[in-house]
Design an enzyme around this catalytic site. Structure first.
Site, PDB file in Angstrom:
ATOM      1  N   LYS A 106      82.301 -12.429 -21.657  1.00 50.17           N
ATOM      2  CA  LYS A 106      83.474 -11.571 -21.911  1.00 50.17           C
ATOM      3  C   LYS A 106      84.731 -12.421 -22.079  1.00 50.17           C
ATOM      4  CE  LYS A 106      81.112  -8.100 -19.247  1.00 50.17           C
ATOM      5  NZ  LYS A 106      80.847  -7.617 -17.891  1.00 50.17           N
ATOM      6  N   HIS A 118      66.146 -11.064 -12.347  1.00 53.29           N
ATOM      7  CA  HIS A 118      67.582 -11.366 -12.393  1.00 53.29           C
ATOM      8  C   HIS A 118      68.037 -12.453 -11.429  1.00 53.29           C
ATOM      9  CE1 HIS A 118      69.206  -8.270 -15.125  1.00 53.29           C
ATOM     10  NE2 HIS A 118      68.184  -7.537 -14.728  1.00 53.29           N
ATOM     11  N   LYS A 158      78.415 -18.746  -5.983  1.00 53.28           N
ATOM     12  CA  LYS A 158      79.372 -18.688  -7.095  1.00 53.28           C
ATOM     13  C   LYS A 158      80.550 -19.642  -6.852  1.00 53.28           C
ATOM     14  CE  LYS A 158      78.101 -13.922  -8.286  1.00 53.28           C
ATOM     15  NZ  LYS A 158      77.660 -13.984  -9.690  1.00 53.28           N
ATOM     16  N   LYS A 163      84.344 -12.177 -10.026  1.00 56.26           N
ATOM     17  CA  LYS A 163      82.905 -11.906  -9.872  1.00 56.26           C
ATOM     18  C   LYS A 163      82.687 -11.602  -8.398  1.00 56.26           C
ATOM     19  CE  LYS A 163      82.244 -16.037 -11.655  1.00 56.26           C
ATOM     20  NZ  LYS A 163      81.281 -15.768 -12.709  1.00 56.26           N
ATOM     21  N   ARG A 164      81.481 -11.157  -8.023  1.00 56.10           N
ATOM     22  CA  ARG A 164      81.224 -10.928  -6.607  1.00 56.10           C
ATOM     23  C   ARG A 164      81.480 -12.210  -5.813  1.00 56.10           C
ATOM     24  NH1 ARG A 164      78.958  -5.796  -5.031  1.00 56.10           N
ATOM     25  NH2 ARG A 164      78.831  -6.716  -2.971  1.00 56.10           N
ATOM     26  N   THR A 193      77.503 -12.668 -17.172  1.00 57.15           N
ATOM     27  CA  THR A 193      77.955 -11.972 -18.381  1.00 57.15           C
ATOM     28  C   THR A 193      79.482 -11.968 -18.444  1.00 57.15           C
ATOM     29  OG1 THR A 193      77.634  -9.889 -17.180  1.00 57.15           O
ATOM     30  CG2 THR A 193      75.955 -10.488 -18.794  1.00 57.15           C
TER      31      THR A 193
END
Length: 831
Positions: A672, A369, A566, A560-561, A668
């Site tokens: 969505k 992952h 990110k 998101k985290r 993911t």
């Protein structure tokens, strides 16, 4: 009353009457044993038990069916299952939603209020745990005999409170009111061993003088979509055995002995709250071995038990195990399954090493992952020797034989031997768990095409050269049941009106929506649903944040985290730049935006916590600036979790997927947003690449460096100062952060963030800034043309078919597990 729509099932009179009777019966039991006045929670439990009744018959029937047919079973082992709430999802999958809604309405109750009483099952950190939850839904919907195995954490991912702009963590006591969806199964309790030593005898090896902890299973039903299949998620809880520290009784330490039971039971107490970060604590390794040991005992018990109608043990020939069992390791967290399976087969079942190893490799498969080095699990050998002495011996033997094979294939290449060893010798000796997983599995997959390619070209290059046949790609997916039908029924209905309902089980059918690209009525319907979702979410935001929201503004969301890779900081720089532009020319026609950023920071991740503080500080300044008014608002979404995602995602116009190319394995959340009618601004990273391919790159806002550009910049040397000097708007934004513009009472507050961005930013935020700002200008322009915007949205929704977890699971089933999915229904039970 909510509009009765077909995707939510039929509210027949018999259904409603029967549901009301069942509800009243359950409510009566609650009140008889407790008190005479019902609370909202009593109503929720009565409804949950009513819906659960419809699961039980199907659940028993499904398990009987597997027992009779004896199919190959799939075991998905994961340290995380981020399930969220269960009630509404169950109603959707059993086609009970309208009937329940009508029944509650007739009883004077509000369905949404009851649904809000349910606690999220937050047994995961983010993408990895939520993926596991989507996979369970798809495996049941595709009729696979599949089981999710994990840990029943007493405390899931912490609740996040924002206090004076800072993240504060609170324990998530999600079980305090009980969990109506689980069933304890003490008859399947299993012992798990730790510590001790090994004894080598002529007839084999014994692991002796161990400490025993009991694993108590709790089963949760997992219903497929309207096919009467109900699979099982089994989560283990740690219990101390009765004789725990019994020897202390002799010296009068009875009280202490009983109190010490907590030490054993701590194993399932709390989820480690790290996402993409390895924490090498003994308790964490205990959790990993605990779930693996208990699960493998269960797998082998089920493999051995007799076939239907026979009282004998049916199987003792373990060479047949891979024909009946597939074990999927969700990342390296359950990697101990490989040495544990070897221990069971060699020490307990007395197979030869060669035979056991062949069985092990053909049974196990591994999903990677992440490529971030800080996330890769590398356990100290000393800790292993102390906690799992027999497993260390087995790992050494696996490694010895593995290196012999490497040496035979690449003679004289000693550097390759060092790189490919399971044991890292430099500094403190460590076991590389990813290497163990690759060597001990027959299939290794990444979770998006670009990610799988990076694995083969970089961190697993040597292993790919050695065994190229093992390496595969399985691009992630999401379940359309939860992430469309359940969270966005208005959109699901608009789609169903045009193309029928079958797309819910076959998301590729969304492609036919392209036939409606120029249908004025369809364009209007899609825009209307989005506007209704935005209005509803705006009410929620105003209630919770006391900020007046302009529902006609673009809802620009990044959830998101919180992690440097990110790049929430890149988003912040755009917000500040846009703010400065509005301030400079307040009379210009600006596209109004409400920017929302949400996510949790790992409690020990200082930089991530500072990023949250910066976002809240920017919001405080911008939201109170009368010059800007409602043209720009910034909100930090507190306590982002599955349930909040289900509200926010359907309301989004713009989805921010802006990680540095080559760092996000898949994502993911990006899928969505796309399925729910948001447009994506993103880098060519993770699944964004395939999403742009499916929707058409013209329907995507792509910006920034590609993976090759990032590599080239790394080689050349990334110098943030050059961008700072060259780009006046970037310089202004950084100077404002550094100078205390957003923290006037503490001018130094964000100095370390600025220092990081200027001098040691691994994720090259400034390198993508200019292109990101230009791309955001294109977004603003398009948003001024609602019709063209909505056409692009339709193209995106139409391109979502590939990103169903049904497609992902079908590929796992056929290409890794050797089982065939089916859309056939099981017969409905009598009840």
């Amino acid at each position: 009353m909510k509009k009765q729509i077909s995707v939510r099932g039929l509210a027949g009179v018999e259904n409603v009457t029967e549901l009301k009777q069942s509800f009243n019966r359950h409510l009566h039991f609650t009140l008889v044993k407790d008190r005479n006045v019902a609370t909202k929670r009593d109503y929720y439990f009565a409804l949950a038990n009513t819906v659960r009744e419809h699961l039980i018959g199907r659940w028993i029937r499904t398990q009987q069916y597997y027992y009779e047919k004896d199919p190959k079973r799939v075991y998905y082992i994961s340290l995380e299952f981020y399930m969220g709430r269960t009630l509404q999802n169950t109603m959707v999958n059993l086609a009970l939603e309208n009937a329940c809604d009508e029944a509650m309405y007739q009883l004077g109750l509000d369905m949404e209020e009851l649904e809000d009483m349910e606690e999220d099952a937050g047994l995961g950190n983010g993408g990895l745990g939520r993926l596991a939850a989507c996979f369970l839904d798809s495996m049941a919907s595709l009729g696979l005999a599949a089981y999710g195995y994990g840990i029943r954490y007493e405390f899931g991912i912490f609740n996040q409170k924002i206090v004076n702009g800072w993240q504060v963590e609170e324990a998530d006591d999600w079980l305090r009111f009980g969990n109506p969806w689980e069933k304890a199964r003490p008859e399947y309790m299993r012992p798990v061993h730790f510590y001790g030593r090994t004894e080598h005898h002529p007839d084999g090896v014994k692991w002796v003088d161990t400490q025993v902890v009991l694993a108590l299973p709790y089963d949760t039903p997992v219903p497929g979509y309207r096919n009467n299949v109900v699979n099982t998620m089994r989560l283990w809880s740690a219990k101390a055995p009765c004789e725990f520290n019994l020897k202390d009784f002799n010296v009068g330490g009875y009280i202490q002995a009983v109190l010490d039971r907590n030490l054993a039971e701590n194993i399932s107490r709390v989820l480690y709250p790290n996402d993409n970060f390895f924490e090498g604590k003994e308790l964490r390794l205990k959790q990993e071995y605990f779930v693996v040991s208990a699960t493998l005992q269960d797998i082998i018990r089920r493999f051995k038990v007799s076939k239907f109608g026979s009282r004998e043990i049916a199987r003792t020939d373990f060479s047949k195990l891979p024909d009946k069992v597939a074990i999927q390791l969700n990342d390296t967290h359950p990697a101990m399954a490989i040495p544990e399976l070897m221990r069971v087969l060699v020490d307990e079942e007395k197979l030869s090493w060669e035979k056991a190893w062949d069985v092990c490799v053909r049974t196990c498969a591994y999903t990677n992952h992440t490529v971030l080095p800080e996330a890769l699990e590398r356990w100290p050998v000393d800790l292993f020797a102390h906690l799992l002495p027999r497993h260390l011996e087995i790992v050494y033997e696996i490694n010895r034989r593995h290196l012999e094979n490497v040496a035979a294939k690449f003679p004289g290449d000693s550097d390759r031997l060092r790189r490919m060893s399971l044991i890292e010798e430099s500094g403190q000796k460590r076991i590389n768990m990813a290497h163990l997983c690759i060597v001990g599995s027959h299939a290794v997959n990444g979770v998006a095409q670009i990610h799988s390619d990076i694995l083969k070209a970089t961190i697993f290059k040597d292993f790919y050269e050695m065994e190229p046949h093992k390496f595969q790609n399985k691009t992630n997916g999401i379940t359309p049941r939860r992430w469309l039908v359940m969270c966005n029924p208005g959109l699901a209905e608009v789609i169903a009106e045009r193309i029928g309902e079958d797309f819910i089980r076959d998301l590729d059918q969304l492609q036919t929506l392209r036939n409606y690209l120029n249908d004025e009525g369809f364009i209007r319907d899609i825009a209307k649903v989005k506007q209704e979702n935005k209005l509803k979410f705006a009410v929620h935001l105003e209630e919770h944040y006391k900020v007046k929201i302009n529902p006609n503004s673009m809802f620009d969301i990044q959830v998101k985290r919180i992690h440097e890779y990110k790049r929430q900081l890149l988003n912040c720089l755009h917000i500040i730049t846009y703010y400065n532009r509005i301030k400079k020319e307040p009379n210009k026609h600006w596209t109004p935006r409400t920017v929302m950023i949400g996510g949790k920071a790992a409690p020990g991740y200082h930089t991530a916590k500072m990023i949250i503080r910066l976002i809240t500080a920017i919001g405080e300044v911008i939201n109170n600036d009368p010059v800007v008014g409602d043209r720009l608002k910034v909100i930090f979404l507190e306590n982002y979790r599955v349930t909040l995602a289900e509200r926010a995602i359907p309301a989004a116009d713009l989805s921010e997927q802006i990680s540095t190319a080559g760092t996000e394995a898949s994502g993911t959340g990006n899928m969505k947003f796309m399925l729910n009618g948001a447009l994506t601004i993103g880098t060519m990273d993770g699944a964004n690449v395939e999403m742009a391919e499916e929707a058409g790159e013209d329907n995507f806002f792509i910006f920034g460096m590609r993976v090759d550009d990032v590599d080239a910049l790394e080689k050349k040397g990334y110098h943030a100062q050059e961008y700072y000097n060259r780009l006046p708007e970037l310089k202004q934004a950084i100077d404002q952060i550094a100078g205390g513009f957003f923290s006037p009472k503490q001018p130094e507050l964000f100095k370390e963030i600025v220092n990081m961005l200027m001098h040691h930013d691994r994720f090259k935020v400034f390198a993508d800034y200019e292109d990101y700002i230009k791309c955001q200008e294109k977004v603003n322009e398009l948003y001024k043309n609602p019709k063209e915007w909505t056409k692009m949205v339709i193209n995106n929704i139409a391109g979502c078919g590939k990103f169903s977890s049904d497609r992902t699971i079908t590929q796992y089933a056929r290409e890794i597990w050797g089982v065939e999915p089916t859309l056939e229904k099981l017969p409905a039970p009598d009840v």
